[in-house]
Every structure is written in C-alpha cells, then in structure tokens.
Enzyme design. Structure first.
Site, PDB file in Angstrom:
ATOM      1  N   LYS A 174       0.515  -4.555  -6.253  1.00 38.06           N
ATOM      2  CA  LYS A 174      -0.159  -4.128  -5.031  1.00 38.06           C
ATOM      3  C   LYS A 174      -0.918  -5.324  -4.481  1.00 38.06           C
ATOM      4  CE  LYS A 174      -3.219  -0.642  -3.085  1.00 38.06           C
ATOM      5  NZ  LYS A 174      -3.937   0.614  -3.353  1.00 38.06           N
ATOM      6  N   VAL A 234       2.725  -2.288  -1.753  1.00 35.99           N
ATOM      7  CA  VAL A 234       3.176  -2.318  -3.138  1.00 35.99           C
ATOM      8  C   VAL A 234       4.602  -2.834  -3.163  1.00 35.99           C
ATOM      9  CG1 VAL A 234       3.580  -0.970  -5.229  1.00 35.99           C
ATOM     10  CG2 VAL A 234       1.666  -0.388  -3.725  1.00 35.99           C
ATOM     11  N   GLY A 240       6.175   0.335  -0.785  1.00 35.70           N
ATOM     12  CA  GLY A 240       5.365   1.196   0.071  1.00 35.70           C
ATOM     13  C   GLY A 240       4.197   0.434   0.661  1.00 35.70           C
ATOM     14  N   GLY A 264      -3.188  -1.973   1.599  1.00 38.13           N
ATOM     15  CA  GLY A 264      -2.272  -2.916   0.980  1.00 38.13           C
ATOM     16  C   GLY A 264      -0.843  -2.438   0.948  1.00 38.13           C
ATOM     17  N   GLY A 301       0.144   1.144   2.346  1.00 41.29           N
ATOM     18  CA  GLY A 301      -0.949   2.081   2.542  1.00 41.29           C
ATOM     19  C   GLY A 301      -2.005   1.485   3.436  1.00 41.29           C
ATOM     20  N   GLY A 302      -3.177   2.103   3.434  1.00 39.90           N
ATOM     21  CA  GLY A 302      -4.256   1.676   4.305  1.00 39.90           C
ATOM     22  C   GLY A 302      -4.800   0.298   4.010  1.00 39.90           C
ATOM     23  N   ASP A 329      -9.209  10.500  -4.026  1.00 37.77           N
ATOM     24  CA  ASP A 329      -8.126  10.443  -3.038  1.00 37.77           C
ATOM     25  C   ASP A 329      -6.865  11.116  -3.577  1.00 37.77           C
ATOM     26  OD1 ASP A 329      -7.029   9.822  -0.572  1.00 37.77           O
ATOM     27  OD2 ASP A 329      -6.440   7.792  -1.152  1.00 37.77           O
TER      28      ASP A 329
END
Length: 171
Positions: free
Chosen positions: A30, A15, A8, A13, A10-11, A131
């Site tokens: 990550k 994973v 995956g 980094g 994200g903002g 979050d």
C-alpha cells in the site's frame, strides 16, 4: 519491493501486487497517495505507519498480516502486507454484471462470525478499526479452514484505526 499490478485505490493510497525482491516473495504494497512536496507537512505518513502498526501487534487469522512498514527511496510511505487472493465483501455481494450471487444462511453466518472474530481480536489488543465496511472485508477460499463454507475473511485497511491506550493517537 517491485510493484507489478494495481489491486485497488482508496482515499489515501493505492494497493499493488508486488514482489519482495530480496527473497522473491509475493506481497501486497500500500502506497500513500500524497504529492512529495506535501509529505513532510501532513499527518498522513504518520497515519499510514500507524495503520501498519495496528495489525502488526496482532496475529489473529482474520486480520491482515503486516510484513514491513517503511518509506520508499522517494519518501513515499508504504506498508507491505501478506497478499490475499480474493475479493471484497462488496464485490462478492455486488459483482457488477447484473447477476448478483445469492448467498445462503451458512455463508452469511460464516462471514459475519469471522468479521466478529477479527474485531474481537482487535478490541482485545485495544485497537479500534473505525472503518468496517464491505470494501474492507476481503473474502477468499482457504482449504483446511474450520469454516463451514470454506470461506476465509480478512479485515484490512486500518487507516483510521487507533489504539485505545494511546490517547494522543486518537483524532
């Protein structure tokens, strides 16, 4: 660590499924997504390592287990974590194939109570996640769980978390 397949993005980094090369153990890693020339001047490396330190202070069952925070040879900050086989709560509720699975009351209650258990453990340790959203709640199956539905919940992504007793870490 040997990176294998992306899990995956994200903002801050990405994973990856990876292997700890010294012991041959599966992990999730990550990596911070910041150009090398910007790393030394940004607060992101500090934030990523703080992300690793927040859950590593905890060992409750519903919080991701951090194995090793550090820096790769090229200076990229990383966090190695226990791998979690499952999907995000968002993916569970919105599978994307137009055939959303209807969940019953027992499943919904089970997931909600486990999220609250994870948050309670964080707050007891003075950690505020900040979050919580369906993408940061991973759902898996685990045999032997006390869960009524066999569902297991893990809170992940402590990237903007802070410890209440460290005001200098707060934004």
């Amino acid at each position: 660590y040997k990176l294998e397949t992306p899990l995956g993005r994200g903002g801050v980094g990405s994973v990856w499924r990876a292997t700890h090369t010294s012991i041959g153990k599966a992990v999730a890693v990550k990596l911070l997504a910041v150009p090398a020339q910007s790393r030394s001047s940004m607060h992101h490396p500090h934030r990523l390592l703080r992300e690793a330190q927040s859950p590593s202070l905890l060992r409750p069952p519903n919080v991701v287990h951090v194995i090793d925070p550090g820096y790769a040879d090229d200076g990229t900050p990383f966090i190695a974590m226990a791998p979690i086989q499952g999907r995000s709560l968002f993916e569970e509720l919105h599978p994307g194939d137009g055939d959303a699975q209807r969940r019953g009351w027992a499943w919904t209650r089970d997931v909600a109570l486990q999220v609250l258990d994870g948050l309670q453990a964080c707050h007891a340790a003075g950690i505020v996640h900040r979050d919580i959203k369906p993408e940061n709640v991973l759902i898996s199956s685990r045999s032997g769980t006390t869960s009524e539905t066999g569902t297991w919940v893990t809170l992940v992504d402590f990237g903007i978390a802070f410890r209440e007793d460290h005001s200098s870490d707060n934004p």
